[in-house]
Every structure is written in C-alpha cells, then in structure tokens.
Motif scaffolding. Structure first.
Motif, PDB file in Angstrom:
ATOM      1  N   PHE A  25     -47.655  29.801  28.319  1.00  0.00           N
ATOM      2  CA  PHE A  25     -48.272  30.946  29.008  1.00  0.00           C
ATOM      3  C   PHE A  25     -49.577  31.288  28.310  1.00  0.00           C
ATOM      4  N   GLU A  26     -50.687  31.205  29.050  1.00  0.00           N
ATOM      5  CA  GLU A  26     -52.011  31.480  28.493  1.00  0.00           C
ATOM      6  C   GLU A  26     -52.572  32.829  28.927  1.00  0.00           C
ATOM      7  N   GLY A  27     -51.915  33.502  29.866  1.00  0.00           N
ATOM      8  CA  GLY A  27     -52.412  34.804  30.316  1.00  0.00           C
ATOM      9  C   GLY A  27     -53.795  34.706  30.925  1.00  0.00           C
ATOM     10  N   PHE A  28     -54.651  35.679  30.626  1.00  0.00           N
ATOM     11  CA  PHE A  28     -56.021  35.672  31.127  1.00  0.00           C
ATOM     12  C   PHE A  28     -56.914  34.875  30.180  1.00  0.00           C
ATOM     13  N   LEU A  29     -57.728  33.990  30.724  1.00  0.00           N
ATOM     14  CA  LEU A  29     -58.712  33.276  29.917  1.00  0.00           C
ATOM     15  C   LEU A  29     -59.798  34.245  29.467  1.00  0.00           C
ATOM     16  N   PRO A  30     -60.450  33.969  28.339  1.00  0.00           N
ATOM     17  CA  PRO A  30     -61.621  34.775  27.967  1.00  0.00           C
ATOM     18  C   PRO A  30     -62.619  34.784  29.119  1.00  0.00           C
ATOM     19  N   ALA A  31     -63.308  35.899  29.298  1.00  0.00           N
ATOM     20  CA  ALA A  31     -64.169  36.061  30.471  1.00  0.00           C
ATOM     21  C   ALA A  31     -65.291  35.038  30.532  1.00  0.00           C
ATOM     22  N   LYS A  32     -65.902  34.718  29.402  1.00  0.00           N
ATOM     23  CA  LYS A  32     -67.049  33.800  29.431  1.00  0.00           C
ATOM     24  C   LYS A  32     -67.378  33.359  28.008  1.00  0.00           C
ATOM     25  N   GLY A  33     -68.416  32.527  27.917  1.00  0.00           N
ATOM     26  CA  GLY A  33     -68.940  32.145  26.618  1.00  0.00           C
ATOM     27  C   GLY A  33     -68.133  31.073  25.908  1.00  0.00           C
ATOM     28  N   GLN A  34     -68.379  30.966  24.625  1.00  0.00           N
ATOM     29  CA  GLN A  34     -67.772  29.934  23.801  1.00  0.00           C
ATOM     30  C   GLN A  34     -66.258  30.072  23.713  1.00  0.00           C
ATOM     31  N   ALA A  35     -65.792  31.319  23.684  1.00  0.00           N
ATOM     32  CA  ALA A  35     -64.336  31.543  23.600  1.00  0.00           C
ATOM     33  C   ALA A  35     -63.624  30.956  24.816  1.00  0.00           C
ATOM     34  N   ARG A  36     -64.219  31.123  25.980  1.00  0.00           N
ATOM     35  CA  ARG A  36     -63.622  30.574  27.213  1.00  0.00           C
ATOM     36  C   ARG A  36     -63.634  29.045  27.170  1.00  0.00           C
ATOM     37  N   LYS A  37     -64.743  28.472  26.765  1.00  0.00           N
ATOM     38  CA  LYS A  37     -64.877  27.026  26.690  1.00  0.00           C
ATOM     39  C   LYS A  37     -63.860  26.432  25.722  1.00  0.00           C
ATOM     40  N   GLN A  38     -63.717  27.068  24.567  1.00  0.00           N
ATOM     41  CA  GLN A  38     -62.783  26.560  23.559  1.00  0.00           C
ATOM     42  C   GLN A  38     -61.339  26.643  24.032  1.00  0.00           C
ATOM     43  N   ARG A  39     -61.005  27.721  24.735  1.00  0.00           N
ATOM     44  CA  ARG A  39     -59.628  27.866  25.239  1.00  0.00           C
ATOM     45  C   ARG A  39     -59.316  26.773  26.269  1.00  0.00           C
ATOM     46  N   LEU A  40     -60.273  26.509  27.145  1.00  0.00           N
ATOM     47  CA  LEU A  40     -60.069  25.484  28.164  1.00  0.00           C
ATOM     48  C   LEU A  40     -59.950  24.098  27.529  1.00  0.00           C
ATOM     49  N   GLU A  41     -60.817  23.808  26.573  1.00  0.00           N
ATOM     50  CA  GLU A  41     -60.776  22.504  25.920  1.00  0.00           C
ATOM     51  C   GLU A  41     -59.467  22.303  25.161  1.00  0.00           C
ATOM     52  N   ALA A  42     -58.905  23.387  24.645  1.00  0.00           N
ATOM     53  CA  ALA A  42     -57.634  23.292  23.926  1.00  0.00           C
ATOM     54  C   ALA A  42     -56.488  22.907  24.860  1.00  0.00           C
ATOM     55  N   LEU A  43     -56.669  23.146  26.167  1.00  0.00           N
ATOM     56  CA  LEU A  43     -55.631  22.833  27.146  1.00  0.00           C
ATOM     57  C   LEU A  43     -55.731  21.405  27.666  1.00  0.00           C
ATOM     58  N   THR A  44     -56.780  20.679  27.277  1.00  0.00           N
ATOM     59  CA  THR A  44     -57.023  19.343  27.819  1.00  0.00           C
ATOM     60  C   THR A  44     -55.836  18.412  27.620  1.00  0.00           C
ATOM     61  N   ASN A  45     -55.251  18.428  26.434  1.00  0.00           N
ATOM     62  CA  ASN A  45     -54.142  17.521  26.126  1.00  0.00           C
ATOM     63  C   ASN A  45     -52.782  18.207  26.167  1.00  0.00           C
ATOM     64  N   GLU A  46     -52.724  19.389  26.775  1.00  0.00           N
ATOM     65  CA  GLU A  46     -51.460  20.112  26.880  1.00  0.00           C
ATOM     66  C   GLU A  46     -50.561  19.421  27.905  1.00  0.00           C
ATOM     67  N   SER A  47     -49.397  18.941  27.465  1.00  0.00           N
ATOM     68  CA  SER A  47     -48.502  18.211  28.360  1.00  0.00           C
ATOM     69  C   SER A  47     -47.513  19.117  29.082  1.00  0.00           C
ATOM     70  N   ARG A  48     -47.382  20.365  28.625  1.00  0.00           N
ATOM     71  CA  ARG A  48     -46.476  21.303  29.292  1.00  0.00           C
ATOM     72  C   ARG A  48     -47.153  21.948  30.503  1.00  0.00           C
ATOM     73  N   SER A  49     -46.379  22.464  31.426  1.00  0.00           N
ATOM     74  CA  SER A  49     -46.942  23.233  32.535  1.00  0.00           C
ATOM     75  C   SER A  49     -47.664  24.448  31.962  1.00  0.00           C
ATOM     76  N   ILE A  50     -48.791  24.808  32.559  1.00  0.00           N
ATOM     77  CA  ILE A  50     -49.653  25.866  32.039  1.00  0.00           C
ATOM     78  C   ILE A  50     -49.691  27.026  33.029  1.00  0.00           C
ATOM     79  N   ILE A  51     -49.465  28.246  32.542  1.00  0.00           N
ATOM     80  CA  ILE A  51     -49.477  29.437  33.400  1.00  0.00           C
ATOM     81  C   ILE A  51     -50.655  30.319  33.007  1.00  0.00           C
ATOM     82  N   LEU A  52     -51.453  30.706  34.007  1.00  0.00           N
ATOM     83  CA  LEU A  52     -52.609  31.578  33.795  1.00  0.00           C
ATOM     84  C   LEU A  52     -52.547  32.753  34.761  1.00  0.00           C
ATOM     85  N   TYR A  53     -53.170  33.862  34.374  1.00  0.00           N
ATOM     86  CA  TYR A  53     -53.390  34.977  35.281  1.00  0.00           C
ATOM     87  C   TYR A  53     -54.872  35.031  35.634  1.00  0.00           C
ATOM     88  N   GLU A  54     -55.182  35.470  36.864  1.00  0.00           N
ATOM     89  CA  GLU A  54     -56.586  35.628  37.226  1.00  0.00           C
ATOM     90  C   GLU A  54     -56.746  36.650  38.347  1.00  0.00           C
TER      91      GLU A  54
END
Length: 282
Positions: free
Chosen positions: A136-165
């Motif tokens: 469960f990742e909840g809400f992604l950071p709104a923008k900027g480097q924090a958002r980019k880093q969070r998304l890149e961290a999910l690249t190799n995630e093999s589990r199902s991913i849950i987000l809110y938006e």
C-alpha cells in the motif's frame, strides 16, 4: 460489553460511502465515548445525526494536529474515553491519526481499533489481481523529485501495488505511471467504492489514459497495479555441467553435487544427476 473503557483511545472505522457499512460496535462506541475527534466535524456531524449519536466532537486534522495532540492526551490521561474518526474509512490510514496513536503509545495510553471498511482492501478484493502479497503506497508525493523517486522505487516491485488518487490528478498520475512502469502494465481503477456509481475499470495503463482522455474522472480513485513480472534466468545444460564439474573437482559425489544444484536452481534433481552421470570420471 464493557466498552468504552476510561482513558482509552478508540480508532473507529466509518463508511467510505455506503452508510450501511457502519458496524453496530462502531455506533455503540461513538454513542458512549466522552468525545469524538473528527477530521471534519461537519462531515462527521451528518454521520452522527443519521445514527442518532449526540456525543460532542472536537476537530483533529493535519493542520491542527501539533496543537491538538497534547490536549487530547491530557483528556485521555484524565480518564476520558475518546474516539478518533476520519471522513471515510479507518483512522490512521493516509491521515494524521498515526501521530495521535504514536503519542498515546508513548504515554502508555491504550489504543483499541474498531474495525471498519477501507478503500484499499475493498478495491484489492475485487480487482482481479494477486491478493496474496501486496503493498500500500497511499498518495504519491504531489510533484518533484520525491514523486519521481517514489515511482522509480516501484519499478521492480513484484507485489500488487495500491495507490490513492484524487480525480483532478488521475490523468497526470496515469501518465507518470506509464513513463516509469510502462504502458502495458495492468491496472485497475476503482472509484466511488460502495456508492451508487461504484465502478471498476480494468486494462493496461495505456488504455486507461485513453479511457480518461474522453471521460471526465469523477469520484475518489483507488488504483491497483499488477506487480512487475521478474524473469527467472534460463539455465542451460552446459552451465549445469560446468558447475557439476566444479563441484566434483572439490570432492563432492555426483549425488551430493546434484542435490546442491537442485536446491540452488529449482531444477529437477533427477535431470541434474543424469547430467552428472554423463561426466567422465577423469
């Protein structure tokens, strides 16, 4: 029933849409506590009115939590029974309830959860994607480097991913997911969960972008993404034979070497042993 107990914080789950999802226990606790700490007292007031609950409220949200926590801790320390509610779902999930819970634990104040519906689990249960392991990742950071880093961290995630938006951000989020995770990644968009216009949309991220290009997104979204499919390296017989020769040269028997390689590669031990037999004694 002895609840509520004095000096206890109750985390009370409330409906995420359909009022029939309110539990009997939740109603009873909210009726009996001394005070209800609510994210939005006006919103919660409608819920309390529907269930004929007259318990007084106090606001508790991300903008006043620093000043409010000491006040709530003081009331709990005096023996008051408090309930914490959010606008929808379980308190503490993607909201500042976590900070109050942490403070209670630091002051040895008991915290009791009163389970209720959550959008994340509700969406996952009907998504049609693997449910045995998920993140469960909840809400992604709104923008900027924090958002980019969070998304890149999910690249190799093999589990199902849950987000809110939120609906006004769904287009940008889908574009970002496509850019980082790939357009072909499978996704389920669940919106208006438990409400009259509940909808589950299933397909690729690319198709989701096209879908919401021609339709205005409405309602709060829960996104469930398929995890990445990690490819298992293919091990050919030549590589197995080379490793067998190495192990045999160290003094292992054919049986021992075959058993060891079978454990490391998940290949059938019988097949590996047959290859070992074909290796000459020299």
């Amino acid at each position: 029933m002895q609840e509520p107990k004095p000096g206890v914080l109750y985390l009370v789950g409330t409906p995420i849409g359909n009022l029939e999802d309110m539990t009997f226990r939740a109603v009873r606790i909210l009726q009996a506590v001394d005070l209800i700490a609510a994210e939005d007292t006006r919103h919660t007031g409608k819920l309390l009115h529907h269930f004929q609950i007259a318990t007084p409220q106090i606001s508790y949200h991300e903008h006043n939590q620093k000043g409010r926590i000491p006040e709530l801790i003081e009331k709990l320390s005096q023996g008051k029974a408090l309930a914490l509610v959010t606008d929808a779902g379980m308190p503490g999930i993607s909201d500042p309830g976590y900070e109050l819970v942490k403070a209670c634990i630091e002051y040895n104040i008991p915290v009791i959860p009163i389970p209720g519906v959550t959008a994340a689990i509700t969406a996952l249960s009907a998504a049609g994607l693997p449910t045995d392991r998920f993140v469960f990742e909840g809400f992604l950071p709104a923008k900027g480097q924090a958002r980019k880093q969070r998304l890149e961290a999910l690249t190799n995630e093999s589990r199902s991913i849950i987000l809110y938006e939120a609906p006004h951000r769904i287009g940008q989020t889908l574009s970002d997911l496509a850019a980082v995770l790939g357009e072909s990644r499978q996704i389920v968009l669940a919106r208006e969960l438990t409400k009259l216009h509940e909808e589950f949309w299933r397909g690729s991220i690319q198709d989701a972008i096209a879908h919401y290009t021609t339709r205005e997104p409405q309602g709060e979204f829960t996104l469930v993404l398929a995890g990445t499919q990690l490819e298992t390296p293919q091990i050919n017989d030549a590589a197995i034979v080379a490793e067998l020769q190495h192990l045999l040269s160290q003094g292992l028997s054919r049986s021992q070497a075959s058993r060891q390689l079978a454990a490391l590669t998940s290949l059938p031990r019988r097949h590996i042993y047959q290859l070992a037999l074909e290796i000459g004694d020299g």
